[in-house]
Scaffold this active site. Structure first.
Site, PDB file in Angstrom:
ATOM      1  N   ASP A 219       0.860  -1.352  -0.162  1.00 30.24           N
ATOM      2  CA  ASP A 219      -0.008  -0.115  -0.024  1.00 30.24           C
ATOM      3  C   ASP A 219       0.736   1.251   0.056  1.00 30.24           C
ATOM      4  O   ASP A 219       0.178   2.415   0.063  1.00 30.24           O
ATOM      5  CB  ASP A 219      -1.003   0.190   1.185  1.00 30.24           C
ATOM      6  CG  ASP A 219      -0.210  -0.316   2.489  1.00 30.24           C
ATOM      7  OD1 ASP A 219       0.831  -0.528   2.552  1.00 30.24           O
ATOM      8  OD2 ASP A 219      -1.124   0.128   3.477  1.00 30.24           O
ATOM      9  N   GLU A 304      13.248  -3.056  11.288  1.00 30.04           N
ATOM     10  CA  GLU A 304      14.085  -2.521  10.417  1.00 30.04           C
ATOM     11  C   GLU A 304      15.550  -2.835  10.925  1.00 30.04           C
ATOM     12  O   GLU A 304      16.700  -3.231  10.285  1.00 30.04           O
ATOM     13  CB  GLU A 304      13.657  -1.325   9.657  1.00 30.04           C
ATOM     14  CG  GLU A 304      12.515  -1.249   9.015  1.00 30.04           C
ATOM     15  CD  GLU A 304      11.224  -0.954   9.943  1.00 30.04           C
ATOM     16  OE1 GLU A 304      11.552  -1.183  11.148  1.00 30.04           O
ATOM     17  OE2 GLU A 304      10.097  -0.518   9.415  1.00 30.04           O
TER      18      GLU A 304
HETATM   19  N1  UDP Z   1       0.660  -7.680   5.792  1.00 29.45           N
HETATM   20  C1  UDP Z   1       0.512  -9.217   5.805  1.00 29.45           C
HETATM   21  N2  UDP Z   1      -0.141  -9.780   6.710  1.00 29.45           N
HETATM   22  C2  UDP Z   1      -0.893  -9.158   7.587  1.00 29.45           C
HETATM   23  C3  UDP Z   1      -0.738  -7.671   7.631  1.00 29.45           C
HETATM   24  C4  UDP Z   1       0.029  -7.098   6.787  1.00 29.45           C
HETATM   25  O1  UDP Z   1       1.191  -9.850   4.536  1.00 29.45           O
HETATM   26  O2  UDP Z   1      -1.675  -9.926   8.529  1.00 29.45           O
HETATM   27  C5  UDP Z   1       1.477  -7.125   4.820  1.00 29.45           C
HETATM   28  C6  UDP Z   1       0.485  -6.046   4.115  1.00 29.45           C
HETATM   29  O3  UDP Z   1      -0.035  -6.450   3.014  1.00 29.45           O
HETATM   30  C7  UDP Z   1       1.790  -4.940   3.763  1.00 29.45           C
HETATM   31  C8  UDP Z   1       2.792  -5.204   4.720  1.00 29.45           C
HETATM   32  O4  UDP Z   1       2.230  -6.702   5.405  1.00 29.45           O
HETATM   33  O5  UDP Z   1       2.290  -5.329   2.340  1.00 29.45           O
HETATM   34  C9  UDP Z   1       2.706  -4.296   5.886  1.00 29.45           C
HETATM   35  O6  UDP Z   1       1.460  -4.309   6.443  1.00 29.45           O
HETATM   36  P1  UDP Z   1       0.472  -2.786   6.625  1.00 29.45           P
HETATM   37  O7  UDP Z   1       0.755  -2.268   5.366  1.00 29.45           O
HETATM   38  O8  UDP Z   1      -0.611  -3.528   7.213  1.00 29.45           O
HETATM   39  O9  UDP Z   1       1.545  -2.192   7.710  1.00 29.45           O
HETATM   40  P2  UDP Z   1       1.971  -0.731   8.117  1.00 29.45           P
HETATM   41  O10 UDP Z   1       1.758  -0.075   6.935  1.00 29.45           O
HETATM   42  O11 UDP Z   1       0.952  -0.252   9.229  1.00 29.45           O
HETATM   43  O12 UDP Z   1       3.311  -0.687   8.357  1.00 29.45           O
HETATM   44 MN    MN Z   2       1.218  -0.117   4.771  1.00 26.91          MN
END
Ligand code: UDP
Ligand code: MN
Length: 363
Positions: A219, A304
């Protein structure tokens, strides 16, 4: 009477003769006629003069217009040349050659391994469509898409394939027990999926030392220039990330010598205060440190940093990219959870009773 008059002139001619002639021809009645004709003559002359003048001024006008026409034609040609030139400069960035981007890189550039964990949710198809179309403009990129699940879904496979990218479709399910408050859920997402991708690279590209590995969540928003910059990374490249860590931008602070002297970031005390989207590593590091991977067993926000520590890196190894960290080429955008009627959400979650068009909206 005329003949008689002449004869009678005798020796008095010419005065008497003149008088006689005068008398013969002069008649008061002809005065207005003479005036009238003189007037006509004058009128005719002045009209002629006027016409002549008009003709001259029209000639000047025509000459001026012809000159202006030439000037404008020249200007049109100049602008056309300029437009063509601009078109030429833009073309490498926007044209596609048989579906493959030209950009200003050859296909011989080091590969980018782009790792994307992704989970089933209503906007997943939208997020991945946007991402896939961004990746479409990047040459020599291998997209490693890791579905969060027990298996690779057939629908997902067909969807990913439809973009015509170089990709590999994997899966790894996030254990449910780590996601609970009781388990001390620290919000680590994408952990097992990224590790699955790292395992795949280490296995299938074991002897590859040329290339870069980047963790690209589904995203975020990426500018293609980021990919151009990351290819030259020797160990680890870093750059600014927009809208993240409660800030408009997180960024390494670079001095005039190109050295990173500080970090404008959430919790700068971390060994590496960077977001997942803020760095990429040379593939050879994965082989040099085969145990380096992500873990649920780290503090929130340290994923990270801990990973980079495991790669035996120090802050001195960081290579500032994105025009020496002066440009923002990636944003940590977040897709909002859509509000759906309970019945719609149930249909989506159970994947039951979806109409054909509803089925096309989601994955
Ligand atoms: N994601 C996943 N499983 C989960 C939650 C997130 O594979 O249960 C993936 C999500 O599609 C994204 C990445 O892990 O590519 C980071 O997640 P998210 O964008 O929700 O996290 P944030 O932007 O808050 O770091
Ligand atoms: Mn994200």
């Amino acid at each position: 009477m005329y003949v008689v008059g002449i004869r009678s002139l005798g020796g008095k001619f010419p005065i008497a003769g003149f008088k006689a002639i005068w008398g013969t021809f002069f008649n008061w009645k002809i005065i207005p006629i003479v005036f009238f004709f003189s007037y006509l003559l004058l009128l005719f002359r002045s009209t002629l003069e006027e016409q002549e003048e008009k003709k001259e001024s029209l000639k000047v006008h025509v000459a001026r217009l012809k000159h202006m026409k030439n000037v404008l034609q020249e200007e049109v040609r100049r602008l056309e040349r300029e437009a063509r030139r601009l078109n030429e400069t833009l073309r490498p960035e926007i044209l596609f050659n048989h579906g493959q981007p030209i950009l200003n890189e050859s296909d011989d550039v080091p590969p980018i391994f782009f790792i994307t964990p992704t989970r089933y949710h209503p906007a997943q198809k939208a997020d991945l469509t946007r991402l896939a179309q961004t990746l479409k403009v990047v040459p020599n990129l291998i997209w490693i898409v890791v579905e969060d699940g027990d298996r690779e879904s057939v629908r997902f496979a067909a969807f990913i394939q439809s973009f015509g990218l170089q990709y590999i479709h994997l899966h790894a399910r996030t254990p449910t027990n780590v996601k609970t408050k009781n388990a001390g859920w620290k919000g680590h997402r994408g952990v097992v999926q990224r590790n699955q991708a790292l395992f795949w690279i280490r296995t299938h590209f074991a002897s590859t030392t040329r290339g870069v590995v980047y963790f690209g969540d589904d995203d975020n928003t990426y500018d293609w220039r980021l990919f151009r910059e990351m290819r030259t990374i020797e160990k680890v490249g870093v750059w600014p990330v927009g809208i993240v860590g409660m800030k408009l931008v997180e960024t390494p602070v670079v001095n005039e010598n190109g050295t990173i002297i500080a970090f404008h970031a959430w919790n700068p005390r971390r060994s590496f205060p960077v977001d997942m989207a803020a760095f990429a590593i040379n593939i050879s590091l994965l082989h040099s440190y085969p145990a380096a991977k992500f873990s649920f067993d780290v503090s929130a926000g340290y994923q990270e940093s801990e990973f980079l520590v495991k790669l035996n890196l120090t802050r001195q190894d960081l290579e500032p990219k994105a025009a020496n960290c002066s440009e923002v080429y990636v944003w940590h955008t977040k897709t909002q959870k859509p509000s759906l009627h309970a019945s719609e959400r149930r249909k989506f979650e159970l994947q039951e009773d979806l109409s054909e068009i509803e089925g096309r909206s989601v994955l």
